[in-house]
Design an enzyme around this catalytic site. Structure first.
Site, PDB file in Angstrom:
ATOM      1  N   ASP D 225       0.816  -1.235   0.000  1.00 42.84           N
ATOM      2  CA  ASP D 225       0.000   0.000   0.000  1.00 42.84           C
ATOM      3  C   ASP D 225       0.841   1.274   0.000  1.00 42.84           C
ATOM      4  OD1 ASP D 225      -2.238  -1.620   0.094  1.00 42.84           O
ATOM      5  OD2 ASP D 225      -2.312  -1.615   2.282  1.00 42.84           O
ATOM      6  N   GLU D 226       2.110   1.160  -0.393  1.00 43.21           N
ATOM      7  CA  GLU D 226       2.955   2.356  -0.418  1.00 43.21           C
ATOM      8  C   GLU D 226       3.449   2.706  -1.811  1.00 43.21           C
ATOM      9  OE1 GLU D 226       5.944   2.427   2.600  1.00 43.21           O
ATOM     10  OE2 GLU D 226       4.470   2.171   4.204  1.00 43.21           O
TER      11      GLU D 226
END
Lengths: 281, 281, 281, 281
Positions: D225-226
């Site tokens: 999720d980065e």
């Protein structure tokens, strides 16, 4: 020297190459370029920002560009970045937009000069004073309208005003003034146009029971509230909101939508065509 | 037994106390209450959800309420939660809203029955089949319109339809049908009404050069696109968007705004008054 | 006499009926009622506004309510509408939120008294003067922090302040102050919490490359930026926006989100439970 | 022949002129140009669309461009418009995003080929069948993960897949797969990142009591999720919304935000730099 160049002409092959190449030969470095083609009318629009060594003068650039422009039937304008535009504010009794513009101005958010504020009421006098801006109270009545506009135009000329912002100015600006400042008068209308044009849009919105209200900043043309739209925004409302609530919620929209429109104009990011705006961002 | 109760009457003291007290004496526990007073017309609106032991029947509740209502000149309706409303979908060629409603239906997002789909084209037949919903192709021409609507009404009666959703149904629904389903026909219009009412709103929005486009779900009345607005939403656009782009962006708005309107109606959260909706959320 | 009544207690049958009935017997007319049940904790919340003939005194109401409250283990507060709350503003160097609050205050948009402004810098002195509000410059350093907060608390007591607004006050408020003003200190954080808590959220947002930025108004608790959220809003950004641009766009969000949060608090429309806010609108 | 050209290199004078001039000499007409300079790293990015007479071949263009690129240390890619990219969809149990992508695909809104759908569950088989797209059920367990990914990679190779969309695919994609498809795997995360990264974001949002929820489409990198954010959007919520409500409201966001991200990727409008996206619109 930094220049902002705005061009429009009939769409045809090679425009971008020619222009960017010309700038290159003048020792310019293009730091921004954006273009748009209106397919319907086959019209080409371009905005460039370019940095030049200060050896080059604006006149040299212009005289060079003059030789190249006709080949493409270009309409063009060039702005030197250092030139800060002069903005006149017209206001009536509602002063929230005036307040908002002045605080953005004093905080340096708007890179503009404000040589004067004109109002058909004296209410805003103290605000003008507070920001040390000359204030002119020019009452307008049916009888005095022509005379009043002559005074306005005289002041605008005297202060070398580049463009005018109607910050909730509740008088209709006549053709005479518009003709002298084509696409240079920005108005804020308190509805999402074309809905609720004309007077009392919040009352009309309340009566219609809409679930969103909006605001629109646009250039003023002869047709009331029908000029090219620069910026719009909306907020949600419900049946629980009274007209008073709509007006209060709307104030925040008006301030932001007008400020955005003014900022885009100051930064020369708008071009007008076919009663629409092309907004280069 | 869970009941949803909708009330409106002239505003006056003590209504809430009386109603909630009545429910209390019937052994009801109020799990939701919201009310609204239209100040202009001094009209009171209330929505309650209340749980009762199943000892109490709906008839018992109603007969009790009947005695109390006249004192306040109440108009009221009561819905038993178990009753799932029957929704008919009308569609023409554009099927994105139909698709969206059916997938929300099949995923259980919409607590509704869909006994039939009616279309003036046969394009949607396969979609109806895919979701196992009876499909009726009823072509409409100037000549056959009356006859076509008689067929529609017969089907709506046969299937005991409670309300109708016009999912981009491109025919004008006549007074006859509206009168039989007052405030029970939900339409999606592809603009933020009242802007761009009527045909081709995206073309009109493009021509006007607006910076936002929207969609509106509303109850259908005799006046085209002027019925009570249930829900609206907008999205930003720019000069770079072609009409085709507006249509594509608009599809997403239409789907969501219609679905929200339908959901509110299914959950009996809307009341209509003075051509506006009160939406209890 | 108009009263605003806020209640919370364990959820159980008959609360609404009992309360509304009590108000009715006291000759009150309920003009607003909204309620919410937190299912997880089975807790009931209600907000009422009721008008009483001035024959009834607040004490009479309270003594009556006292007898009824224990049955339901109610926590409750009653506010007389005439009582305008006293709001202290804390500010540091950034003054856009201060400016915005004061102009809303002076335009009558916020029904509040502002007895004083406290700042750890003297920059805002002139703004305070301009709005004729007492200004106290209390510098804060590691060494002087405790002493500074004692001065602050003394002033807040002296001016009988009801709640505090941190309008971009860049000092961490210590437990001592928070304990004396539980759920009565409103802060504006310049991100959509919980993203980018702590210092320099715009820099962090820029580094992360988000496509939206936001602002959050919340009650201050011992855990930095983790208090109950009152209001949030966002705006879109793109890769073209520098940190400076984010800060400029964010200012508008901060002003609006803080003003909305303050307005809700002033109108007693917020209740805090489990580190969340219930916002009755 | 129409080409889309993406370039990035150290920022320096004359790039735009040189490139546009080169295209001009090859008989190309530039129909779109946009550029961006990352000031921090002094890196230049440009996107062009240019039309050439079909006399010119892609090879001729490339060999010409090869001679010019090194002067500016350009990284560049050229896409022939006719080449429709091949997109694989990975899905688990939640099928709303899958449904949405497929209906946009079948309506022609997404100019892409979808050679296959891969799922760790068989639930989506019928949907794939309905749209006539090959479906591969590859269960994933701790024990079989490596083997499963080998199967996936084999299929992706066999079908010559250009990029992958994780349409609510609930398995973590391992480094091996990411390395083979750098900036070519698009995921939808059901929160406004960086808030609520990881599992159960709606539960976390509910617990935190946020007033907005969001969704984020991003390129997948090794850090969960980065990865670079392509698109984000939000919607407002209140204390009245249960987790179930957030999930329902969120579905609409997820569908739209993923579809927008995919569309931008298909149209080669995104460039990745420093874990951010530059989105040319």
């Amino acid at each position: 020297m930094k220049l902002t160049i705005l061009i429009n002409c009939p769409d045809q092959a090679g425009i971008i190459g020619t222009v960017t190449n010309f700038i290159h030969t003048k020792g310019g470095n293009i730091v921004y370029i954006d273009q748009y083609v209106d397919k319907e009318s086959a019209t080409f629009f371009m905005r460039l920002e370019s940095e030049f060594s200060n050896a080059l003068t604006l006149n040299e650039f212009n005289s060079g560009f003059k030789t190249l422009a006709p080949t493409y039937q270009m309409k063009w304008e060039v702005h030197k970045e250092v030139t800060v535009p002069k903005m006149a504010i017209f206001v009536s009794k509602y002063d929230h937009c005036l307040y908002d513009l002045l605080s953005r101005y004093s905080s340096g958010e708007l890179d503009v000069d404000i040589p004067l504020i004109i109002s058909n009421h004296d209410k805003a006098q103290s605000i003008a004073a507070q920001f040390n801006i000359p204030f002119y109270h020019i009452p307008v009545t049916k009888a005095t309208k022509i005379e009043a506009e002559e005074k306005q135009l005289a002041l605008l000329a005297e202060y070398k005003v580049d463009f005018i912002v109607l910050a909730r100015y509740m008088q209709i600006v006549s053709q005479t003034v518009i003709d002298q400042y084509p696409n240079k008068i920005i108005n804020i209308h308190h509805s999402f146009l074309p809905a609720f044009a004309g007077a009392k849009p919040y009352h009309a919105a309340y009566k219609r029971g809409v679930k969103i209200i909006g605001a629109t900043s646009h250039y003023v043309t002869a047709d009331l509230d029908e000029g090219p739209i620069i910026e719009q925004d909306v907020t949600t409302v419900s049946h629980t909101h009274s007209i008073k609530d709509l007006i209060a919620k709307g104030r925040d929209l008006e301030k932001i939508v007008l400020a955005r429109g003014v900022k885009l104009h100051i930064e020369r990011k708008t071009m007008v065509f076919n009663n629409k705006t092309i907004v280069f961002i």
